[in-house]
Scaffold this motif. Structure first.
Motif, PDB file in Angstrom:
ATOM      1  N   LEU A   1      -6.769  -4.082  10.412  1.00 29.15           N
ATOM      2  CA  LEU A   1      -5.945  -3.416   9.405  1.00 29.15           C
ATOM      3  C   LEU A   1      -4.521  -3.478   9.919  1.00 29.15           C
ATOM      4  CD1 LEU A   1      -6.229  -1.093   6.960  1.00 29.15           C
ATOM      5  CD2 LEU A   1      -5.699   0.404   8.851  1.00 29.15           C
ATOM      6  N   SER A   2      -3.626  -4.127   9.189  1.00 33.14           N
ATOM      7  CA  SER A   2      -2.269  -4.290   9.704  1.00 33.14           C
ATOM      8  C   SER A   2      -1.272  -3.400   8.984  1.00 33.14           C
ATOM      9  CB  SER A   2      -1.840  -5.753   9.583  1.00 33.14           C
ATOM     10  OG  SER A   2      -1.900  -6.136   8.227  1.00 33.14           O
ATOM     11  N   MET A   3      -1.712  -2.834   7.858  1.00 35.64           N
ATOM     12  CA  MET A   3      -0.808  -2.015   7.048  1.00 35.64           C
ATOM     13  C   MET A   3      -1.629  -0.949   6.346  1.00 35.64           C
ATOM     14  SD  MET A   3       2.182  -3.509   4.743  1.00 35.64           S
ATOM     15  CE  MET A   3       3.270  -3.607   6.144  1.00 35.64           C
ATOM     16  N   ALA A   4      -1.064   0.254   6.264  1.00 37.55           N
ATOM     17  CA  ALA A   4      -1.832   1.344   5.672  1.00 37.55           C
ATOM     18  C   ALA A   4      -0.902   2.321   4.982  1.00 37.55           C
ATOM     19  CB  ALA A   4      -2.649   2.062   6.741  1.00 37.55           C
ATOM     20  N   TYR A   5      -1.495   3.209   4.178  1.00 38.60           N
ATOM     21  CA  TYR A   5      -0.703   4.174   3.413  1.00 38.60           C
ATOM     22  C   TYR A   5      -0.535   5.479   4.197  1.00 38.60           C
ATOM     23  CZ  TYR A   5       1.091   7.062  -0.334  1.00 38.60           C
ATOM     24  OH  TYR A   5       1.877   7.886  -1.082  1.00 38.60           O
TER      25      TYR A   5
END
Lengths: 200, 252
Positions: free
Chosen positions: A133-137
């Protein structure tokens, strides 16, 4: 596998419950902190304010802390991650103290941080290795400052402030972002935790 | 580093998604749950469900729509329209919203922003502002754009933030549905006046318009609706265009 979400007040548990409720999971939502630890996996969800959550936790704080330290796989999300620490500048009351450190305000001009930001895992963390996972909220004004950086499993940066995107202590993982709001990759991370979080 | 967000707005009336021009001439465009999940797959960063119902009977369906949407949507969901009190914010959050936008009620009683932020945190309190240009100023309008107030939109945005709003959803009434571009000046004025994210709304007609509001308006997010519902472009094309001008975006 019994998975229990500790519901400590206001907030949206729909997406989280739906994401965790897979075929081999028996999901419970529990408002009592003592009963919440009678489970195989404990989840501390992520909406609300520290002071109010600490108050709801107070009656069962010692029991929950002991259960986590004995190895109960626990996932803390956003405020739930912050509750793993000793205390917070956001509000009064004690956290679980499972990870040493304090929660302080984001050191940035734009607070709260709302939106999609990086997740940079520390090499070798099993959870992020199995579910990249390289980007998250994120939606947070406060961040965790662990005393020992060895607790950090992933980093992120908002403006100039670098802070933990994820922390780990044994079977316990804290995520500053919302995996249940981070689309398919976030949901996969939750499923991976249910798998890898249980093995030592 | 935070990416720039593409937020897809679904105007909901009586449980259906509709689209109109300048708040009138509404057309049916589909089922909210279906559309929301389809836009997540297409790469939308967030969904806004905005209730534009005229009556309480129509409005009753919104929490049910939110509940059904939240069970299938794994990106943030904002709910707006008809929110009057911190209790209403609580109901919306329990129904599955991550954020709640407050418009007219904040003008009538600004304390609602503070009360909601105290109970649920600033990160879920969105101040929705409908602004209309008059010369070199913008005035806040309420009740779906029908009623003018004496509030200066830029000052009002700053006050909303002081009172607890964690985000501003800024709609240009002049541009809404016109597809001739966002109100860049308005967006820039508000984004310079506040230190919370600003979501620009109203006027998207082309990929260039969306890029412009980020590059020249200082927006943190752009709200799009009609150009997607009508198939003029896709979320993927918008993000490709943003990448080409070196804006940071999330890959779908």
């Amino acid at each position: 596998m019994r998975v229990t979400i500790f519901d400590y007040g206001a907030g949206n548990l729909h997406s989280l419950a739906k994401a965790l409720d897979t075929t081999d999971v028996s999901l419970a939502i529990e408002t009592d902190p003592v009963r919440a630890v009678e489970t195989d996996v404990l989840v501390l969800p992520g909406v609300g304010a520290f002071g109010a959550a600490a108050e709801r936790l107070a009656s069962g704080r010692g029991i929950m802390r002991d259960a986590i330290q004995r190895g109960l796989p626990t996932l803390g999300i956003c405020l739930g991650m912050q509750l793993l620490f000793d205390a917070s500048d956001e509000g009064a009351g004690e956290g679980l103290g499972v990870i040493a450190g304090r929660v302080t305000r984001l050191n940035a001009a734009r607070v709260p941080q709302i939106g999609w930001n990086d997740v940079t895992p520390v090499a070798g963390d099993a959870l992020f290795a199995s579910a990249p996972l390289s980007m998250a909220y994120y939606a947070n004004s406060f961040v965790c400052r662990p005393t020992d950086e060895l607790a950090v499993a992933a980093w992120t940066t908002h403006e100039g402030d670098r802070f933990p995107a994820a922390v780990r202590a044994g079977n316990t993982v804290g995520l500053q972002f919302h995996p249940e709001k981070s689309s398919a990759a976030g949901v996969q991370l939750l499923h991976a935790f249910l798998k890898t979080g249980v093995t030592p | 580093m935070l990416t720039k967000r593409v937020v897809v707005c679904l105007d909901v009336r009586g449980g259906r998604v509709v689209k109109g021009t300048s708040f009138v001439n509404l057309r049916d465009v589909g089922d909210p749950v279906e559309l929301a999940t389809r836009y997540e797959l297409a790469g939308a960063d967030e969904i806004v469900l905005l209730d534009i119902s005229a009556s309480a009977e129509e409005r009753g369906t919104l929490l049910d729509v939110a509940r059904r949407t939240a069970e299938r949507l794994f990106i943030p969901l904002t709910l707006g329209g008809g929110i009057r009190s911190a209790d209403d914010v609580g109901s919306a959050l329990r129904a599955g919203a991550d954020k709640v936008s407050i418009n007219s009620a904040a003008v009538v009683r600004p304390e609602v922003l503070t009360e909601s932020a105290r109970r649920f945190g600033s990160q879920c309190v969105v101040a929705s502002i409908d602004a209309k240009r008059e010369g070199s100023h913008w005035f806040v309008h309420v009740k779906g754009g029908r009623e003018r107030t004496e509030l200066d939109a830029i000052r009002w945005a700053a006050e909303c933030v002081r009172r607890g709003a964690g985000e501003i959803l800024l709609t240009s009434i002049d541009q809404d549905g016109a597809r001739t571009g966002y109100d860049i000046e308005l967006t820039r004025a508000v984004s310079s006046a506040v230190d919370v994210p600003v979501v620009a709304s109203g006027g998207a007609g082309s990929l260039q318009h969306v890029c412009d509001v980020f590059q020249h308006g200082g927006a943190d997010a752009a709200l799009v609706a009609g150009i997607l519902h009508d198939g003029i472009t896709t979320v993927g094309e918008i993000k490709d265009a943003m990448r080409r001008v070196h804006l940071m975006v999330r890959a779908a």
